[in-house]
Design a protein around this motif. Structure first.
Motif, mmCIF file in Angstrom:
data_model
loop_
_atom_site.group_PDB
_atom_site.id
_atom_site.type_symbol
_atom_site.label_atom_id
_atom_site.label_comp_id
_atom_site.label_asym_id
_atom_site.label_seq_id
_atom_site.Cartn_x
_atom_site.Cartn_y
_atom_site.Cartn_z
ATOM 1 N N LEU A 92 -8.639 -6.338 -11.909
ATOM 2 C CA LEU A 92 -7.452 -5.508 -11.757
ATOM 3 C C LEU A 92 -6.895 -5.652 -10.350
ATOM 4 C CD1 LEU A 92 -8.650 -2.266 -13.562
ATOM 5 C CD2 LEU A 92 -7.095 -4.021 -14.436
ATOM 6 N N GLU A 93 -5.590 -5.466 -10.224
ATOM 7 C CA GLU A 93 -4.951 -5.549 -8.912
ATOM 8 C C GLU A 93 -5.463 -4.421 -8.031
ATOM 9 O OE1 GLU A 93 -0.517 -5.009 -7.112
ATOM 10 O OE2 GLU A 93 -0.700 -6.267 -8.897
ATOM 11 N N ALA A 94 -6.002 -4.774 -6.862
ATOM 12 C CA ALA A 94 -6.535 -3.786 -5.930
ATOM 13 C C ALA A 94 -5.575 -3.531 -4.766
ATOM 14 C CB ALA A 94 -7.884 -4.260 -5.380
ATOM 15 N N MET A 95 -4.805 -4.552 -4.368
ATOM 16 C CA MET A 95 -3.887 -4.394 -3.243
ATOM 17 C C MET A 95 -2.721 -5.354 -3.419
ATOM 18 S SD MET A 95 -4.685 -4.615 0.845
ATOM 19 C CE MET A 95 -4.621 -6.359 1.121
ATOM 20 N N ARG A 96 -1.546 -4.921 -2.958
ATOM 21 C CA ARG A 96 -0.342 -5.747 -3.018
ATOM 22 C C ARG A 96 0.396 -5.657 -1.690
ATOM 23 N NH1 ARG A 96 4.037 -6.575 -7.551
ATOM 24 N NH2 ARG A 96 2.142 -6.423 -8.768
ATOM 25 N N ILE A 97 0.885 -6.788 -1.237
ATOM 26 C CA ILE A 97 1.788 -6.835 -0.087
ATOM 27 C C ILE A 97 3.090 -7.391 -0.621
ATOM 28 C CG2 ILE A 97 2.203 -7.750 2.226
ATOM 29 C CD1 ILE A 97 -0.856 -8.190 2.427
ATOM 30 N N ASP A 98 4.159 -6.590 -0.568
ATOM 31 C CA ASP A 98 5.422 -7.069 -1.124
ATOM 32 C C ASP A 98 6.162 -7.931 -0.111
ATOM 33 O OD1 ASP A 98 6.897 -5.368 0.576
ATOM 34 O OD2 ASP A 98 7.304 -3.897 -1.002
ATOM 35 N N SER A 99 7.290 -8.513 -0.529
ATOM 36 C CA SER A 99 8.023 -9.440 0.327
ATOM 37 C C SER A 99 8.603 -8.769 1.570
ATOM 38 C CB SER A 99 9.143 -10.127 -0.463
ATOM 39 O OG SER A 99 10.036 -9.154 -0.981
ATOM 40 N N GLY A 100 8.666 -7.433 1.593
ATOM 41 C CA GLY A 100 9.142 -6.712 2.774
ATOM 42 C C GLY A 100 8.020 -6.321 3.728
ATOM 43 N N GLY A 101 6.770 -6.657 3.374
ATOM 44 C CA GLY A 101 5.635 -6.328 4.228
ATOM 45 C C GLY A 101 4.986 -4.996 3.901
ATOM 46 N N ASN A 102 5.471 -4.298 2.877
ATOM 47 C CA ASN A 102 4.861 -3.036 2.478
ATOM 48 C C ASN A 102 3.523 -3.300 1.800
ATOM 49 O OD1 ASN A 102 7.178 -1.530 3.297
ATOM 50 N ND2 ASN A 102 8.184 -2.247 1.441
ATOM 51 N N VAL A 103 2.540 -2.463 2.104
ATOM 52 C CA VAL A 103 1.194 -2.623 1.574
ATOM 53 C C VAL A 103 0.904 -1.497 0.597
ATOM 54 C CG1 VAL A 103 -1.264 -2.698 2.162
ATOM 55 C CG2 VAL A 103 0.426 -3.717 3.714
#
Length: 181
Positions: free
Chosen positions: A132-143
């Protein structure tokens, strides 16, 4: 080929051959042997009829990502080598022009001693047996940790261990869990 119609050593020493059979190309090797003795080949690499490559493995098409399969013993793997002032990459492309040639990549800069994970979209980290997804960093740098939709907060820390949270409405919640032994 000797009188028994088998491969044989011409001189002592190791042997190697490229062999094609049923649209499969194999690269075989053999340890040292005596002159005129039969050669016992071991397959080192194979290119199958679909163009899949197996190194140290004879059935690359049996794997999920089958284009290049490398058999590795304990502490084995794949190494990408370059000079101390250079960079090396493992690229993921969907074309050959512009950033389509490197939509995502893993890169290592030897000069800065830095590993780079690059994506033109977002980057996710998965864990556990269910992956399962545990962490995401989006294209704007949001974590986002534990969420696939990170808010507009950005996290950073200072060398002395202070956590900085920034954004339009930064909030950090600290809660105490009920610890029962």
């Amino acid at each position: 080929i000797n009188a028994s119609n088998a491969d044989s050593y011409i001189t002592t020493g190791a042997a190697a051959r490229m062999f094609m059979n049923d649209n499969v190309i194999s690269f075989d090797q053999a340890a040292s042997g005596s002159t005129d003795a039969a050669i016992s080949w071991s397959e080192a690499m194979r290119i199958d009829s679909s163009g899949n490559v197996g190194i140290g493995i004879t059935d690359p098409s049996s794997y999920y990502a089958e284009n290049l399969v490398v058999a590795a013993a304990d502490e084995g793997g794949i190494t990408i080598e370059c000079a101390a002032t250079e960079k090396a990459y493992l690229m993921f492309a969907k074309g050959t022009v512009g950033n389509a040639a490197y939509r995502g990549y893993l890169g290592y800069d030897h000069n800065l001693d830095s590993l780079n994970v690059v994506s033109t979209g977002y980057t996710t980290f998965h864990s556990g047996t269910s992956q399962l997804e545990a962490m995401r960093i989006d294209s704007g740098g949001n974590v986002g940790i534990g969420t696939s939709s990170p808010a507009a907060a950005k996290f950073s820390s200072t060398p002395d261990g202070v956590l900085n949270v920034s954004g339009s409405k930064p909030v950090v919640y600290l809660t105490e869990e009920d610890e029962t032994d």
